[in-house]
Write a protein that holds these residues in place. Structure first.
Motif, PDB file in Angstrom:
ATOM      1  N   GLU A   1     -14.300  -1.191  -1.998  1.00  0.00           N
ATOM      2  CA  GLU A   1     -14.914  -0.661  -0.755  1.00  0.00           C
ATOM      3  C   GLU A   1     -16.090   0.256  -1.093  1.00  0.00           C
ATOM      4  N   LYS A   2     -15.881   1.111  -2.103  1.00  0.00           N
ATOM      5  CA  LYS A   2     -16.954   2.041  -2.521  1.00  0.00           C
ATOM      6  C   LYS A   2     -18.141   1.261  -3.088  1.00  0.00           C
TER       7      LYS A   2
ATOM      8  N   LEU B   1      -9.637  -0.259  -2.917  1.00  0.00           N
ATOM      9  CA  LEU B   1     -10.314   0.995  -2.543  1.00  0.00           C
ATOM     10  C   LEU B   1     -11.626   1.152  -3.312  1.00  0.00           C
TER      11      LEU B   1
ATOM     12  N   LEU C   1      -6.705   6.527  -9.237  1.00  0.00           N
ATOM     13  CA  LEU C   1      -5.782   6.581  -8.101  1.00  0.00           C
ATOM     14  C   LEU C   1      -4.818   7.735  -8.387  1.00  0.00           C
TER      15      LEU C   1
ATOM     16  N   GLU D   1      -4.431   8.522  -3.340  1.00  0.00           N
ATOM     17  CA  GLU D   1      -5.841   8.520  -2.913  1.00  0.00           C
ATOM     18  C   GLU D   1      -6.764   8.180  -4.072  1.00  0.00           C
ATOM     19  N   LEU D   2      -7.885   7.553  -3.712  1.00  0.00           N
ATOM     20  CA  LEU D   2      -8.906   7.194  -4.696  1.00  0.00           C
ATOM     21  C   LEU D   2      -9.861   8.365  -4.873  1.00  0.00           C
TER      22      LEU D   2
ATOM     23  N   GLN E   1      -4.056  -1.895  -4.932  1.00  0.00           N
ATOM     24  CA  GLN E   1      -4.583  -0.887  -4.006  1.00  0.00           C
ATOM     25  C   GLN E   1      -5.810  -0.188  -4.607  1.00  0.00           C
TER      26      GLN E   1
ATOM     27  N   THR F   1       0.851  -1.192   0.000  1.00  0.00           N
ATOM     28  CA  THR F   1       0.000   0.000   0.000  1.00  0.00           C
ATOM     29  C   THR F   1       0.883   1.238   0.000  1.00  0.00           C
TER      30      THR F   1
END
Ligand code: COA
Length: 153
Positions: free
Chosen positions: A97-98, A94, A52, A9-10, A90, A4
Motif C-alpha cells: 500500500e505504501k 501493508l 511489523l 502496525e506497519l 499482512q 489479519t
C-alpha cells in the motif's frame, strides 16, 4: 486461521530497530546480512525497509529496492516463534500500500524453489510465476534454481 491481526502496525524501520532486526535476520537466514549492511539500507533512499510491530516489538520485516515505478522484494522474514500465522501476508500488503502510494506499480522477486513457505506466501498474495533462473543459488549440495515472480497493482 486469522488473516489479519488488529494489534499489529506497519512502521518504517529506523536505526533504533537495528538490534531487533539483526536478531530476526540471523534467526531466519543461513547467510544473514550484517548490522552495517542493514544500517546501509536505512541510509539510502532507494531502499524501503518496513517492520511489523506488536506494541514496540518487531515481529517481521521486509526490504525493497526501488527503481522508477518498480520495486524488488529483497527480503521478507518473520521471527521464528511467530511464523505460520500469516504475518508476512499482512506485512506485505501493508508495505505494498505504501509503495503504491509512491507510484510503484510492480514488485519483482526471486525465491529458491525449495523455500516452500515463501513460495506459498507469494502465490497466496497473487504473485505470478514469470520464469526460472537455473542454478541461481548456491547450496551445500551444489546449485539451486530461482523462481522469478511478479506482482502488479
Ligand atoms: C517465508 C516467511 C516470511 C513466511 O512468513 P509467515 O508469516 O510464516 O507466512 P505464513 O504463515 O503465511 O506461511 C506461509 C505458507 O507456508 C506454509 N508453511 C509455514 N511453515 C512451513 C514449513 N515449515 N514448511 C512448509 N510450509 C510451511 C504455511 O502453511 C503457508 O502456506 P499456506 O498459505 O498454503 O497455508 C517465513 O517463513 C520466514 O520468515 N522464512 C524465513 C525467511 C525467508 O525464507 N524469507 C523468504 C525469502 S526472502
Amino acid at each position: 486461521m486469522a488473516d489479519t491481526f488488529a494489534d499489529v502496525e506497519l512502521r518504517r524501520l529506523q536505526p533504533e530497530h537495528l538490534a531487533e532486526w539483526l536478531l530476526i535476520e540471523k534467526a531466519t537466514f543461513p547467510d544473514p546480512w550484517s548490522e552495517p549492511q542493514l544500517a546501509g539500507f536505512l541510509e539510502k533512499t532507494r531502499y524501503q525497509c518496513f517492520g511489523l510491530f506488536q506494541l514496540n516489538r518487531l515481529l517481521a520485516f521486509c526490504v525493497f529496492t526501488t527503481v522508477l515505478d518498480e520495486a524488488e522484494l529483497l527480503q521478507i522474514a518473520v521471527t521464528p516463534a511467530e511464523q505460520g500465522r500469516r504475518l508476512a501476508n499482512q506485512l506485505f500488503l501493508l508495505a505494498a500500500e505504501k509503495l503504491e502510494a509512491e507510484n510503484i506499480h510492480r514488485i519483482l522477486l526471486e525465491v529458491r524453489v525449495s523455500n516452500t513457505p515463501a513460495v506459498q506466501l507469494y502465490k497466496r498474495l497473487g504473485f505470478s510465476e514469470d520464469g526460472v533462473r537455473k542454478g541461481y543459488y548456491p547450496t551445500t549440495a551444489g546449485r539451486e534454481d530461482a523462481l522469478l515472480m511478479s506482482f502488479s497493482f
